[in-house]
Design a protein around this motif. Structure first.
Motif, short mmCIF file in Angstrom:
data_model
loop_
_atom_site.label_atom_id
_atom_site.label_comp_id
_atom_site.label_asym_id
_atom_site.label_seq_id
_atom_site.Cartn_x
_atom_site.Cartn_y
_atom_site.Cartn_z
N ALA A 173 7.06 2.25 -17.71
CA ALA A 173 6.93 1.22 -16.45
C ALA A 173 8.20 0.74 -15.82
N PHE A 174 9.49 0.77 -16.70
CA PHE A 174 10.59 0.41 -16.14
C PHE A 174 11.06 1.57 -15.00
N GLY A 175 10.97 2.82 -15.30
CA GLY A 175 11.24 3.91 -14.70
C GLY A 175 10.55 3.81 -13.11
N ILE A 176 9.12 3.31 -13.36
CA ILE A 176 8.26 3.38 -12.15
C ILE A 176 8.85 2.11 -11.23
N GLY A 177 9.19 1.00 -11.80
CA GLY A 177 9.78 0.08 -11.08
C GLY A 177 11.27 0.34 -10.49
N LEU A 178 11.82 0.85 -11.23
CA LEU A 178 13.25 1.16 -10.79
C LEU A 178 13.24 2.23 -9.65
N SER A 179 12.36 3.17 -9.77
CA SER A 179 12.02 3.99 -8.57
C SER A 179 11.72 3.67 -7.23
N LYS A 180 10.82 2.49 -7.62
CA LYS A 180 10.20 1.94 -6.23
C LYS A 180 11.32 1.00 -5.67
N ILE A 186 9.81 12.53 -3.50
CA ILE A 186 10.85 11.38 -3.10
C ILE A 186 11.99 11.52 -3.99
N ARG A 187 12.31 12.47 -4.64
CA ARG A 187 13.64 12.68 -5.55
C ARG A 187 14.87 12.40 -5.10
N LYS A 188 15.03 12.72 -3.74
CA LYS A 188 16.16 12.45 -2.79
C LYS A 188 16.36 10.93 -2.58
N LYS A 189 15.38 9.96 -2.37
CA LYS A 189 15.38 8.59 -2.05
C LYS A 189 15.34 7.90 -3.15
N ASP A 190 14.96 8.29 -4.50
CA ASP A 190 15.05 7.39 -5.63
C ASP A 190 15.72 8.01 -6.84
N LEU A 221 4.37 -5.39 -13.41
CA LEU A 221 5.47 -6.60 -13.54
C LEU A 221 6.60 -5.85 -13.17
N PHE A 222 6.78 -4.51 -13.36
CA PHE A 222 8.04 -4.02 -13.18
C PHE A 222 8.40 -3.64 -11.84
N LYS A 260 0.97 -1.28 -0.05
CA LYS A 260 0.16 -0.02 0.08
C LYS A 260 0.86 1.31 -0.11
N ASN A 261 1.30 1.73 -1.13
CA ASN A 261 2.16 3.00 -1.28
C ASN A 261 1.38 3.57 -2.46
N LEU A 262 2.10 4.73 -2.94
CA LEU A 262 1.74 5.47 -4.03
C LEU A 262 1.82 5.14 -5.26
N TYR A 263 3.07 4.17 -5.37
CA TYR A 263 3.07 3.66 -6.65
C TYR A 263 1.97 2.78 -7.11
N SER A 264 1.46 1.96 -5.95
CA SER A 264 0.26 1.15 -5.99
C SER A 264 -1.03 1.91 -6.53
N ILE A 265 -1.07 3.12 -5.68
CA ILE A 265 -2.25 4.06 -5.81
C ILE A 265 -2.45 4.50 -7.23
N SER A 266 -0.93 5.24 -7.84
CA SER A 266 -1.06 5.50 -9.21
C SER A 266 -1.60 4.44 -10.22
N LEU A 267 -0.79 3.13 -9.90
CA LEU A 267 -1.44 1.97 -10.80
C LEU A 267 -2.73 1.89 -10.77
N LEU A 268 -3.44 2.04 -9.53
CA LEU A 268 -4.86 1.79 -9.44
C LEU A 268 -5.62 2.73 -9.94
N ILE A 269 -5.17 4.01 -10.19
CA ILE A 269 -5.85 5.32 -10.73
C ILE A 269 -5.95 4.84 -12.13
N PHE A 270 -5.05 4.48 -12.82
CA PHE A 270 -5.04 4.22 -14.38
C PHE A 270 -5.84 3.10 -14.51
N SER A 271 -5.60 2.00 -13.75
CA SER A 271 -6.33 0.67 -13.87
C SER A 271 -7.95 0.75 -13.53
#
Length: 407
Positions: free
Chosen positions: A388-395, A353-357, A122-123, A72-83
């Motif tokens: 998708a690669f960028g999102i997965g790498l960021s996470k 989160i730019r300093k963390k990813d 997947l990513f 449960k994080n914002l990566y999942s939330i953004s995926l949910l918004i699109f889905s």
């Protein structure tokens, strides 16, 4: 010592080579899909990339026992918004007006629309699926990019028989779709700048990738490059600024010198197009490409005739090289709103989160948003995979930094 060796062996045994193989196929097409499209046997190869994605998705569902396996994080939330926008528009699969001009059938457009959240899923789960670090995939991607940059001019000047007769585009050295390829190369450049040190080896890689971007000679590429470099120069120190400025100066000087020696006539055409692109960027005027897109949009807008169509669109049986226009005409204000909220959430979260990813989510969102202004991003396989690669790498980078801070 024995314990460390035992842990390493366990990690190796946990590698899922089938998942790794499928991811590598997907990333391969991310880099070479433009060249693939220029091949005379393109239609026979094209299904492999789509098959790889859906095969990997079903494999992931089985491996995870049909659980989402997402935190449960914002990566999942953004995926949910699109889905959540997908079921809303299944009804409109057959709701389309005959505009007389198509990208493809509306069925393939909807398949691409469905594929995008699958790729993100997947990513986001890359490391759980493969048992390996996603940085390995980054290194594989960068190797493919170098190969792409080396192969492209060879194919361009040799004109082999296995390429289509009309593979060349006026004023470009690209083989395939220059605007699309330039954005993939810019994603590679961002990884080199923000994830690696400026040592000699990486400076060579930056030089090669920059040459590849210049060969595409696209306005979208130049705008993205300017913003990317401006952001990097702002973040880095004076020493790195000087190194990169010198490197880019040498790169551009050598590129044009070699280009002039190889073929002055092609160089003249190339330089004319570059002047036009840069002039439109710095003066804010529209070049021919932008004017064509505006005309496409105006023609399509005439088919939107009532409130219902303004809200929900006329379907995907349309053609306009602008993802925002495409969403508005195809899915109406509601569809465009979904798309913009998705980008906005990722952009804001990427900034926070730019300093963390290492700014990867912020940068990949910016590249995707700029690309969407001149391309139908959700139809182009490499652009979908890139984001998708960028999102997965960021996470991955974010989780690693948070874990290190906790320890």
């Amino acid at each position: 010592m024995y314990m460390n060796k035992h842990i390493v062996n366990k990690q190796i045994n946990n590698k899922d080579y089938f998942a790794i193989f499928l991811f590598k196929i997907i990333v391969f097409f991310m880099v070479f899909d433009g060249i693939r499209d220029a091949l005379v046997i393109s239609s026979y190869i094209s299904p492999i990339k789509d098959l790889s994605v859906f095969l990997l998705f079903f494999y992931a569902l089985i491996k995870f026992k049909f659980k989402t396996n997402l935190k449960k994080n914002l990566y999942s939330i953004s995926l949910l918004i699109f889905s959540t926008s997908i079921p809303t528009y299944i009804f409109y699969l057959f709701w389309s007006n005959d505009t007389g001009r198509y990208i493809s059938s509306e069925y393939s457009i909807y398949a691409r629309y469905l594929m995008f959240p699958i790729l993100i899923y997947l990513f986001l789960n890359y490391e759980k699926l493969t048992g390996t670090n996603i940085i390995n995939l980054v290194n594989y991607f960068l190797k493919l990019v170098v190969l792409f940059v080396i192969i492209t001019p060879i194919l361009y000047f040799m004109e082999p028989s296995f390429l289509k007769e009309d593979f060349k585009q006026w004023g470009r050295l690209g083989v395939g779709y220059p605007t699309m390829d330039a954005q993939v190369l810019l994603f590679a450049l961002s990884l080199l700048l923000f994830l690696r040190k400026l040592d000699f080896k990486n400076m060579i890689l930056i030089w090669i990738v920059t040459v590849g971007i210049l060969m595409q000679n696209t306005g979208t590429g130049y705008v993205t490059l300017i913003l990317l470099l401006a952001y990097w120069l702002y973040k880095t120190n004076n020493r790195n600024r000087l190194i990169l400025i010198v490197n880019f100066g040498v790169t551009i000087g050598v590129f044009f010198s070699v280009f002039i020696l190889i073929n002055y006539e092609i160089f003249s055409i190339f330089f004319t197009l570059m002047q036009n692109k840069l002039y439109s960027i710095f003066t804010g005027s529209q070049d021919i490409s932008q004017q064509i897109r505006e005309e496409q949009f105006i023609q399509l807008k005439n088919h939107v005739s009532n409130i219902f169509e303004y809200l929900y669109g006329i379907g995907f049986k349309i053609y306009v090289e602008n993802q925002y226009y495409f969403m508005f005409i195809g899915l109406g204000y509601v569809g465009l709103l979904y798309f913009c909220i998705f980008l906005f959430v990722n952009f804001v979260y990427g900034f926070l989160i730019r300093k963390k990813d290492s700014s990867i989510l912020l940068i990949s969102t910016t590249i995707f948003a700029l690309t969407s202004y001149t391309l139908v991003s959700l139809y182009l396989f490499p652009i979908e995979v890139m984001y998708a690669f960028g999102i997965g790498l960021s996470k991955h980078l974010y989780d690693k930094r948070v874990n290190n801070d906790c320890n």
